[in-house]
Every structure is written in C-alpha cells, then in structure tokens.
Design a protein around this motif. Sequence first.
Motif, PDB file in Angstrom:
ATOM      1  N   THR B 201       0.818  -1.214   0.000  1.00 25.23           N
ATOM      2  CA  THR B 201       0.000   0.000   0.000  1.00 25.23           C
ATOM      3  C   THR B 201       0.849   1.262   0.000  1.00 25.23           C
ATOM      4  OG1 THR B 201      -0.144  -0.121   2.403  1.00 25.23           O
ATOM      5  CG2 THR B 201      -1.963  -1.052   1.156  1.00 25.23           C
ATOM      6  N   LYS B 209      -6.075   2.712  -0.569  1.00 23.82           N
ATOM      7  CA  LYS B 209      -5.622   1.838   0.506  1.00 23.82           C
ATOM      8  C   LYS B 209      -6.777   1.014   1.038  1.00 23.82           C
ATOM      9  CE  LYS B 209      -1.700   3.605   2.823  1.00 23.82           C
ATOM     10  NZ  LYS B 209      -1.108   4.474   3.805  1.00 23.82           N
ATOM     11  N   ARG B 213      -7.265  -2.976   1.128  1.00 23.28           N
ATOM     12  CA  ARG B 213      -7.464  -3.676   2.403  1.00 23.28           C
ATOM     13  C   ARG B 213      -8.711  -4.543   2.362  1.00 23.28           C
ATOM     14  NH1 ARG B 213      -6.635   1.479   6.256  1.00 23.28           N
ATOM     15  NH2 ARG B 213      -4.359   1.597   6.224  1.00 23.28           N
ATOM     16  N   THR B 231       4.606  -4.250   5.979  1.00 25.10           N
ATOM     17  CA  THR B 231       4.186  -2.870   5.757  1.00 25.10           C
ATOM     18  C   THR B 231       4.720  -1.971   6.865  1.00 25.10           C
ATOM     19  OG1 THR B 231       2.272  -1.422   5.462  1.00 25.10           O
ATOM     20  CG2 THR B 231       2.023  -3.227   7.005  1.00 25.10           C
ATOM     21  N   ASP B 233       2.771   0.697   7.368  1.00 25.06           N
ATOM     22  CA  ASP B 233       1.517   1.329   7.742  1.00 25.06           C
ATOM     23  C   ASP B 233       0.823   0.433   8.760  1.00 25.06           C
ATOM     24  OD1 ASP B 233      -0.989   2.327   8.032  1.00 25.06           O
ATOM     25  OD2 ASP B 233      -1.278   2.756   5.895  1.00 25.06           O
ATOM     26  N   ASP B 236      -2.763  -0.736   8.479  1.00 24.62           N
ATOM     27  CA  ASP B 236      -2.976  -1.945   7.667  1.00 24.62           C
ATOM     28  C   ASP B 236      -2.993  -3.170   8.570  1.00 24.62           C
ATOM     29  OD1 ASP B 236      -2.934  -0.574   5.290  1.00 24.62           O
ATOM     30  OD2 ASP B 236      -0.942  -1.232   4.658  1.00 24.62           O
TER      31      ASP B 236
END
Lengths: 264, 350
Positions: B201, B209, B213, B231, B233, B236
């Motif tokens: 992502t 995103k 997801r 990731t 992030d 996530d």
Amino acid sequence: MTTFAPYIEYARKAFAREATYRIELIAEIGSVVLRVYLLRSLWTALYAHNAAPTGLPLHSMITYTTVALLMSLVLEVDGTRVIREKLREGGIAVDLMKPIVVPFAYFSDGIGQTLLHAAAIVPSLLFALLLVRIDVPSLPVLAIFCCSLALGYGVNFFVNFLMNGVAFWTLETFGLQLIVRWISDLLSGQILPLSFFPGWFGRAVFALPFAAIYSTPLLVYVGIIPPAKWAAALAVQAAWLAATAGASFLLWRAASRRVVVQGG
Amino acid sequence: MPFAARAAGASAAKNACVPLIVTRDLRKVFRNAKRFPGALGALRGLFSPVYEDRVAVAGLSMEIERGEFIGYIGPNGAGKSTTIKMLTGILVPSAGEVEVAGIVPHRKRRENARNIGVVFGQRTQLYWDLPLVDSFELLRAIYGIPQDRYRRSLDAFIELLEMGDFLRTPVRQLSLGQRMRGDFAAAMLHEPPILYLDEPTIGLDVVAKEAIRTFVARVNREQGTTIILTTHDLADVERLCRRIVLIDHGRAIFDGPIERIKNEYGRERTLVVRFTETTSAPTIPGARLESVEGMTARFVFDRATQRVDRLVREVSDRYSVEDIAIEEPELEGIIRHIYTQGYAGEERSA
Ligand SMILES: Nc1ncnc2c1ncn2[C@@H]1O[C@H](COP(=O)(O)OP(=O)(O)OP(=O)(O)O)[C@@H](O)[C@H]1O
Ligand SMILES: [Mg+2]
C-alpha cells in the motif's frame, strides 16, 4: 516445464511490445539504408584505387556488405540484455518467481523482437535496391544461407547470454560489454569479409565463435564457401552453437545459486 | 462466489497438521566487496577486494498455519524483504531451513512458484508498454489456466478491484493506485494458496488503501488464503492481521496476537478531559498531565495500578467537566516505542 504455451506467449508479447516503438524501428531502417550507401561509396573508391585485396569482385563486395547490414537488423536484437538490466534493478525477481525456465523465456522474448525487426528487412531491402544492385544467388544457395543464418542466430544469442550473464558476478559489465562488442563486430565478419585477414590471424578468426554469426552465412551467400564445403561450414557453426549453449547452461546453473536480488 | 476452486499447490502439503510455512534458524548473510573512496580506492578494490558481511536475517524461526494473516513488521533494514525473498525461493539462505507447503523453495523454485502470489509495492510485474490485459494473458499462459477459469477469475477481479475502465490502457499510463490493483490481480490470477505482500500500500491514498485492504481481507476470509503482509503502515496491520511477527536486526523479537503486544505495552491509557472553562495546569493524583490545549487536557495513567473510576471521580470532584474519554493505545505508538526503546518482553514467546 511441460508445454511451450508460456514461451509462445512471451514471444507474442515481446512482438507487441516492440511494435509500440515504431519510431525506433523507422530510424533503424533509415540507418541501415544510410550505411548501405556509405559502404558502397567506400568500397567503390577503394576498388578504384586498387587498394582492396583481390579475390572478391566489387559487386560481390557490395552484395556482402548490404546483406550483412540487412542481417544486422535481426542479429542486433539482444534478447538477453534484460538479464543485465534486471539484475541491476532487481526486476529479475519477478521472472524468477514464475514457474518458468527463465532463459527460455528470454530466448522467446528475443524471438518475438526478432520477428518484428525481420519485418523491417523488406522496406530496408527495397530502399537499398534504389542505391545498390545486389547479386541474388540460386535457390539452393539461398536455402543453405537461411540454415546458416539460423545457426548464426543461435550462436549470437548464447554469446550475448554469456556476456550479459557476467552481471551475475559483477553488476558493472558495461566496459566488458563494449570491448566484446567491438571485437565481435570486427571478427564476426559483419564489416569485412574474414577472408581478407592475412596469415595466422586470418586462420585464427575462423577459430572463434564470432565467425559463426555473420561470416559463415555471408560467405555462403557470395559463394566463397562452395557447395562442397557447405556441410563442413555448417557443422562448425553447429559445434559452436552446442558449445556456447552448453556454457550458457553451466553459467545459468551456477548463477541461479548465487543470484542476489537487489532492492526491496 | 467470485473465485474458482483452490489451486493445485495446496495438495503439496498432504499433512494438515504440518504448518504451511516453516522456517528454522533461517539466516541470510550478504557478502559484498567493500568499496573504497576515490579512483585509487576503486583500483585497490579491483585487485585486493575486501569483503564485508552483512547479516540480513539472523536465525529466524517461525511457523505459519494455513489461513493465517500475518503482519510481518520491523524497522527499515530489519530483514523483512530478505525473508520474503527466501520464502519465494529466489534467494538461497546462508543457513537454516525453510519449507513452504512441503517444498524447499530455492530447491524447487518453479514448483514453489505455483503455490505463491507476490506483490511488491515498489516493483511491478506488469508489461510497462502494453495494455494491462496483455500481462494477464501472459500469466494465463504461464500458469496454464484454462480459458473458462481465466475468464471467471478475471471477471471477478475486474469487479472487485474496479479495473474495467483501464483494462486496455498501457500500464505506463496508469496511476499508482490503478497499477497496484493490476499487480494484485496479476499476483492472484492463478489462485495461489499463499500470498506475500511486501509494502503493497506504499504511496496509495486513503481511498485506494481502503479498497486494497477490503480486497485482501476478503481473499483471506473467503479463500482461506494464507497471507504474509509486510508494511510500515500499522493501520494496515491493525485492520487486517490477527498475529504479528516483529523483527529487528534479522531476529524475531515478538511473535503473537496483536492483543498481547497491546496488553504488554499498552498498559498506558490516556484520559481525555474537556473542561467547561479554560483550566491551566490541572492535576489528578496518579495520572501524568501530557498536554493542555484550550479546554482539553490529556492525562496518561497506568491501567494496571490506577482505577479508571477513581480517576474520573477525582477529576470531576476537582473541576467542572464537560466530557471525559479514555483512549486505548494505538499499535503505531506501541511499535514506535519498541523501535526506539527496544523490546522488553520475553523474547519470541509464541
Ligand atoms: N543485495 C544486498 N546486498 C547487500 N546487503 C543487502 C542486500 N539486500 C539487503 N541487504 C541488507 O540486508 C538488510 C535487510 O534488508 P531488507 O531489504 O530485508 O530490509 P527490510 O526489512 O525489507 O527493510 P525495509 O523496511 O526498509 O524495506 C539491510 O541491512 C540491507 O542493507
Ligand atoms: Mg523491504
């Protein structure tokens, strides 16, 4: 690997991809025609001053260089250059993650590119014929020429494969690339018939794989290799094909064990 | 049901008790020629190379069951991508063992390739100059997907990932978000039982995103696809993964459910108090004032030693309060804490 379907598809996609570079192809045709003209002028001037070696009349010489230039349209395709590029950028990962024999995929990709470039031979030839007259040999000679060209194509692929494969060990191969390129241009007979080289040097160049790429098909075409020697000449090419293919196989086996995928 | 039957690879692991992915003391050491500065240095490196070893993965052991969704996280350079590369078979480990669906990936690279799908956020597997659909056609040939099944899964992807508008557009003209959707479809066209996602992502906007997801969550839930997600992030991870493996310097320093890392680290809670009037330097015994902004103050307290009801009572006794909220710690804060302070829990508790 059980079927050819993936490899046929690789060739088709390469063909389609190359077709998107239309301008490049047109430029290539222009460059071939220009070089045909320049070399014709050069050889004509040299022959007029008797400076060139004898044994090949002027019209045969011009035929030789023109056919060599047309051949270069397909032989300058380097299907394995991607190895070097993909190793540098790590893109080789994507190919290695597929259930394919990667060198086969690159070979097929090269075939696809070659087929598109082969199409450029027709307009190049037509334009060239406006500038020069070339000899057209008999049908059997043309047939043997095509066989010899196919063998030369194979040798060319594997020589390139070996050269680009060096990138598995050192990522910087540009210098090496340049030197080998230089040597191969000269010693493959692309620019000059190898029969022009005198003495031991002349014999030595025939003992290199490069002669199997351009020289053999061209000498068949212009008749320096007579029908009696066709079998021997093609056998030498086949031997080089086997040798370079074998070396490529060994290189790939060693390389796939030590491949380092860059980036991430 | 948008997807067809399970891919062939699943049969490779006959034994259902054996974890799908196993690594044991997995190591990867990169050996590189050291570079010296300057032209003389370059010459020196050419004639007497000095090698430098860099340990990327330093003895990693983990077991992953079928159908799990793993968040594989760690700071930059921790060895995440290197691990993924070893799991795909494109990198040969320096030591240790690795097995994916009963296959040692680097020994049977091609066989392993049939079981896995891979998405690299910073690299595309699509043909740059050709329409997106051309890359899918190539993949159909590579994996030998029958035409009807190919049509069915492609249609499903076109719908789920909303690719209809740009299917015939050359990939180089696609936006990053569109290209990523194409890459997801490309990685999953052959319906692999295992999916590796390495920063998929990265660089996407919030909408793109969220679309990705939703898509992977659905694949994991409906197909039982085992997914390893790398990731930075953490939203996530929080949203998708049940279990996280945290690695640093090539070693797993935490492996377990997200709740556990939250409990171990997330003992701190934040009490957000909104007063009816501006209050400077408010205090509550047992809580530390973190910040005051206008009429809102934030207090941090230890959930294990302080009772929430007492704190609430204290604050409403002392001040005129309009609103009170308690904030749970976010995974991001916890992970940031671990990256900077180190992990204090017992190592690799499973
Ligand atoms: N080709 C390589 N040659 C030498 N060292 C490498 C190579 N690839 C990775 N490394 C080193 O191995 C270590 C781990 O790298 P890796 O790419 O696995 O990290 P990562 O966890 O994926 O980090 P990031 O979150 O930044 O992507 C790093 O110290 C990196 O410098
Ligand atoms: Mg990485």
